[in-house]
Design an enzyme around this catalytic site. Structure first.
Site, PDB file in Angstrom:
ATOM      1  N   PHE A  11       0.838  -1.219   0.000  1.00 11.88           N
ATOM      2  CA  PHE A  11       0.000   0.000   0.000  1.00 11.88           C
ATOM      3  C   PHE A  11       0.871   1.267   0.000  1.00 11.88           C
ATOM      4  O   PHE A  11       0.885   2.032  -0.970  1.00 11.88           O
ATOM      5  CB  PHE A  11      -0.951  -0.077   1.209  1.00 11.88           C
ATOM      6  N   ILE A  52      11.711  -4.879 -10.859  1.00 12.18           N
ATOM      7  CA  ILE A  52      11.101  -5.564  -9.703  1.00 12.18           C
ATOM      8  C   ILE A  52      11.802  -6.894  -9.480  1.00 12.18           C
ATOM      9  O   ILE A  52      12.011  -7.646 -10.438  1.00 12.18           O
ATOM     10  CB  ILE A  52       9.603  -5.844  -9.947  1.00 12.18           C
ATOM     11  N   TYR A 146       2.503  -7.546  16.796  1.00 12.67           N
ATOM     12  CA  TYR A 146       2.769  -6.662  15.645  1.00 12.67           C
ATOM     13  C   TYR A 146       3.523  -5.418  16.115  1.00 12.67           C
ATOM     14  O   TYR A 146       4.565  -5.048  15.567  1.00 12.67           O
ATOM     15  CB  TYR A 146       1.464  -6.272  14.930  1.00 12.67           C
ATOM     16  N   ARG A 214      -8.656   8.481  15.939  1.00 12.18           N
ATOM     17  CA  ARG A 214      -7.373   8.081  15.342  1.00 12.18           C
ATOM     18  C   ARG A 214      -6.794   9.252  14.562  1.00 12.18           C
ATOM     19  O   ARG A 214      -7.525  10.053  13.986  1.00 12.18           O
ATOM     20  CB  ARG A 214      -7.576   6.897  14.374  1.00 12.18           C
ATOM     21  N   GLY A 268      -6.972  -3.596  24.682  1.00 17.24           N
ATOM     22  CA  GLY A 268      -5.638  -3.242  24.197  1.00 17.24           C
ATOM     23  C   GLY A 268      -5.647  -2.165  23.136  1.00 17.24           C
ATOM     24  O   GLY A 268      -4.607  -1.806  22.596  1.00 17.24           O
TER      25      GLY A 268
HETATM   26  N1  UDP Z   1     -12.900   0.172  13.998  1.00 17.25           N
HETATM   27  C1  UDP Z   1     -14.273   0.134  13.993  1.00 17.25           C
HETATM   28  N2  UDP Z   1     -14.896  -0.846  13.267  1.00 17.25           N
HETATM   29  C2  UDP Z   1     -14.218  -1.774  12.527  1.00 17.25           C
HETATM   30  C3  UDP Z   1     -12.810  -1.714  12.518  1.00 17.25           C
HETATM   31  C4  UDP Z   1     -12.176  -0.728  13.265  1.00 17.25           C
HETATM   32  O1  UDP Z   1     -14.941   0.937  14.638  1.00 17.25           O
HETATM   33  O2  UDP Z   1     -14.876  -2.616  11.905  1.00 17.25           O
HETATM   34  C5  UDP Z   1     -12.213   1.220  14.785  1.00 17.25           C
HETATM   35  C6  UDP Z   1     -11.251   0.660  15.831  1.00 17.25           C
HETATM   36  O3  UDP Z   1     -11.925   0.460  17.054  1.00 17.25           O
HETATM   37  C7  UDP Z   1     -10.229   1.784  15.944  1.00 17.25           C
HETATM   38  C8  UDP Z   1     -10.242   2.457  14.581  1.00 17.25           C
HETATM   39  O4  UDP Z   1     -11.412   1.980  13.912  1.00 17.25           O
HETATM   40  O5  UDP Z   1     -10.637   2.730  16.889  1.00 17.25           O
HETATM   41  C9  UDP Z   1      -9.050   2.137  13.748  1.00 17.25           C
HETATM   42  O6  UDP Z   1      -8.895   0.750  13.689  1.00 17.25           O
HETATM   43  P1  UDP Z   1      -7.804   0.095  12.769  1.00 17.25           P
HETATM   44  O7  UDP Z   1      -7.880  -1.385  12.978  1.00 17.25           O
HETATM   45  O8  UDP Z   1      -7.930   0.632  11.391  1.00 17.25           O
HETATM   46  O9  UDP Z   1      -6.444   0.695  13.326  1.00 17.25           O
HETATM   47  P2  UDP Z   1      -5.792   0.657  14.804  1.00 17.25           P
HETATM   48  O10 UDP Z   1      -6.773   0.072  15.760  1.00 17.25           O
HETATM   49  O11 UDP Z   1      -4.579  -0.149  14.634  1.00 17.25           O
HETATM   50  O12 UDP Z   1      -5.528   2.086  15.123  1.00 17.25           O
END
Ligand code: UDP
Length: 331
Positions: A11, A52, A146, A214, A268
């Site tokens: 990406f 590539i 991760y 976020r 978490g």
């Molecule tokens: N999220 C959500 N619904 C989904 C997937 C993610 O509300 O189906 C929310 C999740 O709780 C988080 C945000 O979107 O607050 C970003 O999640 P993502 O997995 O993209 O990234 P990360 O959690 O690693 O910041």
């Protein structure tokens, strides 16, 4: 410049390749095509400045050394992403993100002519941050494999930079979004999930109360940061790469437009991620240009990208995240 983009079919990597080729550079992509795809770079198939090589950085150490021989700039963006599979299979993540990075660094060290090495680190190293906006010097506290393996990769990069005099920079990306963000594989980043749900006319599976926020950063801004960091005189530095703001999931839903189905909060997960980007603003002069609303507009213009993406239901998500819940429920 002669640039090697490791993970150039992914990406962020493919957007970096777009930018480097546009600026007339010669680019070699090293990718194992596991999560990345040739479709991401098909627009360059006639371009003689692009080469590539299919190389697995965890295994093909000699091929990797050969690939880097003429490199002036190395961008290391190859990694396994996603939280849930890293909880289920930490060893796989350790190999890809730690051993893979070690092998890349050893290959860079072997020929010793690199002008700059850029590592793509992750904001997940801050875990559940206490201070907002979060600074590079704030507490490091990875919450799952991760996050840990990406931080271990960063530590290797900084150590190799100091000890073997390699000019390195580590960039900690905060929630990167944009066209070509990954849709296959496991339940992943929120944009992919929501755009596929929107196309299918399904409700958005909002986690918790959706008030969590976020630091959504648009991919072309991230690419600008990578390029500017590679050209800068700075060495052995870590920088946050964020949008300068943070946005709630409810705001995202409002902009995308659609119904909501609430699903349980995930353990978490931070309630907020928000980068302090003053260090890179001052040190390198980078600042983000694409705001959230504009970024979403671009995503919606490209919504066909998600036509073949899996459409997740709340039941699928419950099943997918079970291992994670189990592992973290005691915390
Ligand atoms: N999220 C959500 N619904 C989904 C997937 C993610 O509300 O189906 C929310 C999740 O709780 C988080 C945000 O979107 O607050 C970003 O999640 P993502 O997995 O993209 O990234 P990360 O959690 O690693 O910041």
């Amino acid at each position: 410049m002669r640039a090697v983009v490791i993970g150039g079919c992914g990406f962020i990597g493919s957007h970096l390749v777009d930018s480097l080729l546009k600026d007339g550079h010669s680019v070699l992509i090293v990718d194992n095509l596991s999560t990345g795809s040739l479709t991401n770079i098909q627009q360059h198939q006639e371009n003689n400045n692009l080469e590539i090589l299919k190389i697995d950085i965890t295994i093909d150490k000699e091929a990797l050394k050969d690939a880097l021989v003429d490199a002036e700039f190395v961008f290391h963006l190859a990694a396994l992403a996603d939280i849930v599979p890293s909880v289920e299979n930490p060893e796989k993540y350790f190999k890809a993100n730690v051993v893979g990075t070690l092998n890349v660094l050893e290959a860079v060290k072997a020929h010793g002519k690199i002008k700059k090495f850029i590592y793509s680190a992750s904001s997940s190293c801050y875990g559940l941050p206490e201070n907002f906006p979060t600074k590079e010097t704030d507490l490091i506290s990875p919450m799952y494999p991760y996050a840990l393996t990406k931080k271990m990769g960063e530590d290797l990069v900084l150590h190799w930079g100091e000890l073997y005099k390699i000019p390195v920079i580590s960039l900690r990306f905060f929630n990167v979004f944009g066209p070509r963000s990954r849709t296959k594989g496991t339940y992943g980043a929120v944009f992919g999930v929501f755009l596929a749900q929107k196309l299918a006319g399904k409700a958005f599976t909002v986690v918790g109360d959706g008030k969590q926020s976020r630091d959504f950063t648009f991919v072309t801004d991230v690419v600008d940061a990578i390029v500017m960091a590679s050209k800068s005189k700075k060495e052995n530095e870590v920088y946050n790469i964020g949008s300068g703001n943070h946005y709630s999931i409810l705001r995202l839903v409002e902009l995308l437009g659609g119904e909501i189905e609430f699903i349980p909060k995930r353990p978490g997960e931070p309630d907020c991620t928000f980068a302090d980007i003053s260090k890179i603003r001052k040190g390198i002069g980078w600042c983000p240009k694409v705001d959230f609303e504009k970024g979403i507009e671009i995503m919606l213009e490209n919504i066909d990208n998600w036509a073949s993406a899996p459409v997740w239901s709340s039941k699928d998500i419950e099943r997918e995240t079970k291992a994670w819940f189990e592992a973290l429920k005691e915390k």
